[in-house]
Design a protein around this motif. Sequence first.
Motif: not given
Length: 288
Positions: A159, A162-163, A214, A219-220, A222-224
């Motif tokens: 997580y 991803s941020r 989220k 899911y996460l 693929n966020c980075f």
Amino acid sequence: MLKVILYTIFISLTGIIAFFIYLNYLLHRSFNIYHIHCEKTPEDYGLKYTGKLIPALHGKKIELWDLNPGFPGPVIIGLHGWEIAADSLLPLAETLQEQWRILLINARNHGQSDDEKYSTIVNYAEDVESTIRYIRNNIGKTEPIALVGHSLGGAASIYTASRSSDVSAVVSISAFAEQEEVMKAAFVRGKMPSWFISSMLVYIEFRLGEKMEKLSPGYLINCFDKPVLLVHGTKDEVIHVSNMDRIAGSANRSNVEKYIMENETHSSLLSQPVLAGRINQFLKSCLK
């Protein structure tokens, strides 16, 4: 007639207030934990370290164990799981600290860190981000940072990555794939009526300000785009090994690796030297 209307409004408001009080009570019962203290320190493993309290969000402070202070190069941030503290990562850190500078976090409600009402993936990630700020302000502006997390700490590491653009690599050990599944299981263990669980999940999303999906590693992932090593034991009694396959299967990229540890449980793998060796190999390949 006016009295009837006012009385109806009063009863309705009272019912709504009572409902939210009950939701808070159930949330507290399911996700509030007593302060978890460390049973050991790095000294018990013969490790040199500096213990310190650093600023976190909301005026809180969290405890860090700085292993190999002054060691040049990349920094590893280690984050423990649910209802265990930073000392759970000491067997792993004992080997890794020979080649890396390691900061082990005691998240809020753990070790010497301040208390917090709830322990959630969001709180864990906030504490990692506070540690990243500490590194950038006190250790170095450019050193690569890798996250190594176990269980909830592993999910929170994904997580955080991803941020935060400061994260160069992630090792996620024994992590779950879907946040909602974990929540439902906790409610079942807390003997919450099945018909009430859906309402509770909606309320939690409202409190967290984020949809469950989220907050899920599946899911996460693929966020980075940074490299990830997923680790799981085949005899994990808390989070089934299939969760690792589900996270990896969701990834739309090639730099997500899997490492299966035969006959290891949810936490027993942390004390296996072979895991430290695999993590060391992975980090050397992506923190050049």
